[in-house]
Design a protein around this motif. Sequence first.
Motif, PDB file in Angstrom:
ATOM      1  N   ASP A 287      12.948   4.129   0.486  1.00  0.00           N
ATOM      2  CA  ASP A 287      14.085   4.857   1.030  1.00  0.00           C
ATOM      3  C   ASP A 287      14.590   4.215   2.320  1.00  0.00           C
ATOM      4  O   ASP A 287      15.800   4.217   2.588  1.00  0.00           O
ATOM      5  N   ARG A 288      13.685   3.645   3.114  1.00  0.00           N
ATOM      6  CA  ARG A 288      14.091   2.966   4.356  1.00  0.00           C
ATOM      7  C   ARG A 288      14.547   1.538   4.117  1.00  0.00           C
ATOM      8  O   ARG A 288      15.075   0.897   5.031  1.00  0.00           O
ATOM      9  N   GLY A 289      14.312   1.028   2.906  1.00  0.00           N
ATOM     10  CA  GLY A 289      14.711  -0.338   2.600  1.00  0.00           C
ATOM     11  C   GLY A 289      13.837  -1.394   3.231  1.00  0.00           C
ATOM     12  O   GLY A 289      14.296  -2.502   3.526  1.00  0.00           O
ATOM     13  N   VAL A 290      12.547  -1.069   3.452  1.00  0.00           N
ATOM     14  CA  VAL A 290      11.617  -2.029   4.064  1.00  0.00           C
ATOM     15  C   VAL A 290      10.587  -2.469   3.032  1.00  0.00           C
ATOM     16  O   VAL A 290      10.395  -1.818   1.998  1.00  0.00           O
ATOM     17  N   GLU A 291       9.907  -3.567   3.321  1.00  0.00           N
ATOM     18  CA  GLU A 291       8.871  -4.041   2.407  1.00  0.00           C
ATOM     19  C   GLU A 291       7.719  -3.039   2.397  1.00  0.00           C
ATOM     20  O   GLU A 291       7.232  -2.632   3.463  1.00  0.00           O
ATOM     21  N   PRO A 292       7.241  -2.640   1.227  1.00  0.00           N
ATOM     22  CA  PRO A 292       6.243  -1.565   1.138  1.00  0.00           C
ATOM     23  C   PRO A 292       4.820  -2.019   1.467  1.00  0.00           C
ATOM     24  O   PRO A 292       3.909  -1.962   0.628  1.00  0.00           O
ATOM     25  N   LEU A 293       4.615  -2.453   2.686  1.00  0.00           N
ATOM     26  CA  LEU A 293       3.292  -2.937   3.098  1.00  0.00           C
ATOM     27  C   LEU A 293       2.280  -1.795   3.173  1.00  0.00           C
ATOM     28  O   LEU A 293       1.123  -1.953   2.776  1.00  0.00           O
ATOM     29  N   ALA A 294       2.690  -0.654   3.719  1.00  0.00           N
ATOM     30  CA  ALA A 294       1.762   0.475   3.846  1.00  0.00           C
ATOM     31  C   ALA A 294       1.332   0.979   2.475  1.00  0.00           C
ATOM     32  O   ALA A 294       0.174   1.350   2.270  1.00  0.00           O
ATOM     33  N   ALA A 295       2.254   0.988   1.511  1.00  0.00           N
ATOM     34  CA  ALA A 295       1.917   1.427   0.158  1.00  0.00           C
ATOM     35  C   ALA A 295       0.877   0.495  -0.455  1.00  0.00           C
ATOM     36  O   ALA A 295      -0.070   0.956  -1.110  1.00  0.00           O
ATOM     37  N   ARG A 296       1.043  -0.792  -0.267  1.00  0.00           N
ATOM     38  CA  ARG A 296       0.067  -1.749  -0.810  1.00  0.00           C
ATOM     39  C   ARG A 296      -1.301  -1.532  -0.185  1.00  0.00           C
ATOM     40  O   ARG A 296      -2.327  -1.531  -0.884  1.00  0.00           O
ATOM     41  N   GLU A 297      -1.331  -1.362   1.132  1.00  0.00           N
ATOM     42  CA  GLU A 297      -2.613  -1.199   1.812  1.00  0.00           C
ATOM     43  C   GLU A 297      -3.338   0.052   1.323  1.00  0.00           C
ATOM     44  O   GLU A 297      -4.535   0.019   1.049  1.00  0.00           O
ATOM     45  N   ARG A 298      -2.591   1.169   1.173  1.00  0.00           N
ATOM     46  CA  ARG A 298      -3.233   2.405   0.735  1.00  0.00           C
ATOM     47  C   ARG A 298      -3.678   2.314  -0.723  1.00  0.00           C
ATOM     48  O   ARG A 298      -4.718   2.873  -1.102  1.00  0.00           O
ATOM     49  N   ALA A 299      -2.915   1.616  -1.550  1.00  0.00           N
ATOM     50  CA  ALA A 299      -3.296   1.448  -2.949  1.00  0.00           C
ATOM     51  C   ALA A 299      -4.598   0.657  -3.069  1.00  0.00           C
ATOM     52  O   ALA A 299      -5.490   1.004  -3.853  1.00  0.00           O
ATOM     53  N   LEU A 300      -4.730  -0.393  -2.279  1.00  0.00           N
ATOM     54  CA  LEU A 300      -5.956  -1.198  -2.311  1.00  0.00           C
ATOM     55  C   LEU A 300      -7.140  -0.413  -1.741  1.00  0.00           C
ATOM     56  O   LEU A 300      -8.283  -0.606  -2.170  1.00  0.00           O
ATOM     57  N   ARG A 301      -6.873   0.484  -0.796  1.00  0.00           N
ATOM     58  CA  ARG A 301      -7.942   1.335  -0.294  1.00  0.00           C
ATOM     59  C   ARG A 301      -8.438   2.269  -1.401  1.00  0.00           C
ATOM     60  O   ARG A 301      -9.638   2.558  -1.497  1.00  0.00           O
ATOM     61  N   ALA A 302      -7.513   2.717  -2.247  1.00  0.00           N
ATOM     62  CA  ALA A 302      -7.912   3.561  -3.384  1.00  0.00           C
ATOM     63  C   ALA A 302      -8.859   2.807  -4.303  1.00  0.00           C
ATOM     64  O   ALA A 302      -9.849   3.363  -4.785  1.00  0.00           O
ATOM     65  N   VAL A 303      -8.568   1.529  -4.557  1.00  0.00           N
ATOM     66  CA  VAL A 303      -9.448   0.722  -5.398  1.00  0.00           C
ATOM     67  C   VAL A 303     -10.815   0.559  -4.744  1.00  0.00           C
ATOM     68  O   VAL A 303     -11.860   0.671  -5.407  1.00  0.00           O
ATOM     69  N   ALA A 304     -10.811   0.282  -3.439  1.00  0.00           N
ATOM     70  CA  ALA A 304     -12.079   0.083  -2.735  1.00  0.00           C
ATOM     71  C   ALA A 304     -12.948   1.336  -2.812  1.00  0.00           C
ATOM     72  O   ALA A 304     -14.164   1.259  -3.042  1.00  0.00           O
ATOM     73  N   GLU A 305     -12.359   2.496  -2.626  1.00  0.00           N
ATOM     74  CA  GLU A 305     -13.123   3.744  -2.713  1.00  0.00           C
ATOM     75  C   GLU A 305     -13.638   3.990  -4.118  1.00  0.00           C
ATOM     76  O   GLU A 305     -14.756   4.468  -4.316  1.00  0.00           O
ATOM     77  N   SER A 306     -12.812   3.647  -5.121  1.00  0.00           N
ATOM     78  CA  SER A 306     -13.267   3.848  -6.497  1.00  0.00           C
ATOM     79  C   SER A 306     -14.454   2.956  -6.814  1.00  0.00           C
ATOM     80  O   SER A 306     -15.334   3.337  -7.593  1.00  0.00           O
ATOM     81  N   GLY A 307     -14.488   1.747  -6.227  1.00  0.00           N
ATOM     82  CA  GLY A 307     -15.621   0.854  -6.456  1.00  0.00           C
ATOM     83  C   GLY A 307     -16.925   1.442  -5.945  1.00  0.00           C
ATOM     84  O   GLY A 307     -18.005   1.195  -6.515  1.00  0.00           O
ATOM     85  N   LYS A 308     -16.861   2.219  -4.864  1.00  0.00           N
ATOM     86  CA  LYS A 308     -18.076   2.831  -4.321  1.00  0.00           C
ATOM     87  C   LYS A 308     -18.658   3.858  -5.305  1.00  0.00           C
ATOM     88  O   LYS A 308     -19.866   4.130  -5.277  1.00  0.00           O
ATOM     89  N   ALA A 309     -17.782   4.413  -6.149  1.00  0.00           N
ATOM     90  CA  ALA A 309     -18.267   5.410  -7.107  1.00  0.00           C
ATOM     91  C   ALA A 309     -19.251   4.803  -8.077  1.00  0.00           C
ATOM     92  O   ALA A 309     -20.189   5.472  -8.529  1.00  0.00           O
TER      93      ALA A 309
END
Length: 369
Positions: A287-309
Amino acid sequence: MIAALARARAGLMLASQSGLAAGLAWFVAHDLLGRPVPFFAPIAAVITLGSSVGQRLRRTSELVIGVAVGIGIGDGIILLIGTGPVQIGIIVLLAVLIATAAGGGAPLIVQSASSAVLVATLTMTTGQPWTRFLDALVGGGIGLAVMSILLPLNPLTVVSRAADPALRAFSGGLHDAAEGLAAHDPAKVQAALDRLRAAEGTFDAFRSAITAARENVAFAPARWRSRGALAQYVEGAAQLTYSLRNVRVLIRRAQTALNDEEPIPGVLPVSVRHLGDAVDLLRQEWDRGVEPLAARERALRAVAESGKAYREGVGYSGGVVVAQVRTAVADLLRATGVEYAEATRQVRAAIGWSGRPHGTRKRQRPRRT
């Protein structure tokens, strides 16, 4: 009151387009072409603008063809058996059957029937039948000119408004599923799944808006500068659809894991919550027209947490949930503009598999009972 004002504001541009097109269509048909009562010209202009987004060119063609079919059938029946209620019924019946057999959509069928009724009831007062066909041409052409040249919609606004409810529903469903997992509540997880199923309609509207925006940019010179900014939505929409499908599988398996009383490590709902956060961050950054860096970082954090499972121990369905988190994140990364190979590499690195061959993972040790 506020909601009504917001809806009115959202429809202001379409209302302005429709008013301008209707007035111009009457002016061209009546004042320039000399038609005494060109009622079909403004009607055709408004129908053109009111057609489903992304299909206006097709809808306008169907409108004109539908009018021609209806007029032809109406004239033929009137010539053979005259006018009256029975004749009107026969005319409409034949018009709908022919339009349907021709494979026409709803606009062609409706316009065939309505034009046939007009011919049957107004032939004596509106002049030659071909004049209504001319009205349809004038109105449809004016409608297309208004929407593409004179008063084109802002494609970014259209797409952003369509994307917002789709992405909110997506992230909300993930957050609800995370809460259900954390609370070991299968009913709440089912409610999250139902919410995402209902979100299919918003995603359909999102894809239609993208189609309309691409059409608008292609035919409206005033909007050519929007092509670059629109690319984020255009390139990401398909990947988001893939991610949504994987998330629905994820949630179904999460519910199965709860119903089977499998162990649910605390990091698993955290992982799903991070994935929901990533979708919401993507909505905000697009919506702001910026590169979605925060979205990428949070998505990869989701993967990292799932690996701990895996290390904490999961059952069969829990393992499927983890796998679907990885797949959904890979799709989400691609929606943010990351290439396929790089998205796969980042997911494997986040979960700690960067040094392993593809298609393998560390075998879990059997748990002691």
